[in-house]
Design an enzyme around this catalytic site. Sequence first.
Site, mmCIF file in Angstrom:
data_model
loop_
_atom_site.group_PDB
_atom_site.id
_atom_site.type_symbol
_atom_site.label_atom_id
_atom_site.label_comp_id
_atom_site.label_asym_id
_atom_site.label_seq_id
_atom_site.Cartn_x
_atom_site.Cartn_y
_atom_site.Cartn_z
ATOM 1 N N HIS A 1 44.733 40.283 36.458
ATOM 2 C CA HIS A 1 45.829 41.240 36.657
ATOM 3 C C HIS A 1 46.163 41.429 38.131
ATOM 4 O O HIS A 1 45.277 41.400 38.990
ATOM 5 C CB HIS A 1 45.538 42.585 35.986
ATOM 6 C CG HIS A 1 44.233 43.200 36.362
ATOM 7 N ND1 HIS A 1 43.037 42.822 35.798
ATOM 8 C CD2 HIS A 1 43.931 44.173 37.242
ATOM 9 C CE1 HIS A 1 42.062 43.539 36.318
ATOM 10 N NE2 HIS A 1 42.574 44.362 37.210
ATOM 11 N N ILE B 1 35.673 38.816 38.797
ATOM 12 C CA ILE B 1 35.991 37.405 39.082
ATOM 13 C C ILE B 1 37.231 37.455 39.978
ATOM 14 O O ILE B 1 38.290 37.909 39.533
ATOM 15 C CB ILE B 1 36.306 36.603 37.809
ATOM 16 C CG1 ILE B 1 35.171 36.713 36.807
ATOM 17 C CG2 ILE B 1 36.583 35.138 38.152
ATOM 18 C CD1 ILE B 1 35.520 36.202 35.415
ATOM 19 N N PHE C 1 44.471 40.913 41.603
ATOM 20 C CA PHE C 1 44.034 39.529 41.790
ATOM 21 C C PHE C 1 42.567 39.367 41.394
ATOM 22 O O PHE C 1 41.763 38.828 42.138
ATOM 23 C CB PHE C 1 44.276 39.048 43.240
ATOM 24 C CG PHE C 1 45.735 38.960 43.569
ATOM 25 C CD1 PHE C 1 46.451 37.800 43.275
ATOM 26 C CD2 PHE C 1 46.400 40.032 44.136
ATOM 27 C CE1 PHE C 1 47.809 37.719 43.555
ATOM 28 C CE2 PHE C 1 47.753 39.969 44.402
ATOM 29 C CZ PHE C 1 48.460 38.815 44.109
ATOM 30 N N HIS C 2 42.243 39.915 40.234
ATOM 31 C CA HIS C 2 40.896 39.701 39.704
ATOM 32 C C HIS C 2 40.912 39.921 38.191
ATOM 33 O O HIS C 2 41.891 40.423 37.628
ATOM 34 C CB HIS C 2 39.885 40.633 40.397
ATOM 35 C CG HIS C 2 40.104 42.089 40.174
ATOM 36 N ND1 HIS C 2 40.609 42.937 41.131
ATOM 37 C CD2 HIS C 2 39.870 42.862 39.086
ATOM 38 C CE1 HIS C 2 40.679 44.161 40.644
ATOM 39 N NE2 HIS C 2 40.237 44.147 39.401
ATOM 40 N N ALA C 3 39.814 39.539 37.582
ATOM 41 C CA ALA C 3 39.558 39.844 36.166
ATOM 42 C C ALA C 3 38.141 40.399 36.100
ATOM 43 O O ALA C 3 37.347 40.217 37.031
ATOM 44 C CB ALA C 3 39.676 38.579 35.320
#
Length: 142
Positions: free
Chosen positions: A104, A129, A57-59
């Site tokens: 992802h 992020i 749950f981030h980039a």
Amino acid sequence: MIKNIKVKNSGIVKLQFFDDFPDGNLVIGESERNIPFKIKRFYFIDYLFNPKANRGFHAHKKTEQIIFCINGSFELNLDDGHDKQKIVMTDPHIGIRLGPKLWHTMKKFSRDCVILVVANDFYKKSDYIRDYQEFLRYIKTK
Ligand code: TYD
């Protein structure tokens, strides 16, 4: 086995593999050869005993990573802000590039799942992020 990656900032990495059956497999990654950058950090995730676990749950803004499932299986979901792709990770010799600006998530871990990630940089909180709306805004500006 995964054949095509349709999202941006991703790709397939193949590790060198020697089958010494029944004396084991030897699987090899080399910096700036089959791993497309200099490795500064690695980490692994194991003991995935919660069948409802959700990770990711981030980039990243700049960090490059390659993710491997070196034992068991899990589902990797990629989202470049336009296209989405689900990849079932089962092959220890195949890595998926998690380039910058790629949202992802990971789920459906088998109990024996072990994830290995290699990265081109040290851990930097500021490179993450973690808010999806912020990710969508970020990819429009960069
Ligand atoms: P996190 O990125 O949330 O894990 P995942 O994406 O797999 O769900 O990381 C969990 C915690 O670990 C978070 O507090 C940051 C910390 N961490 C480090 O200190 N160094 C690292 O190299 C990584 C990957 C995470």
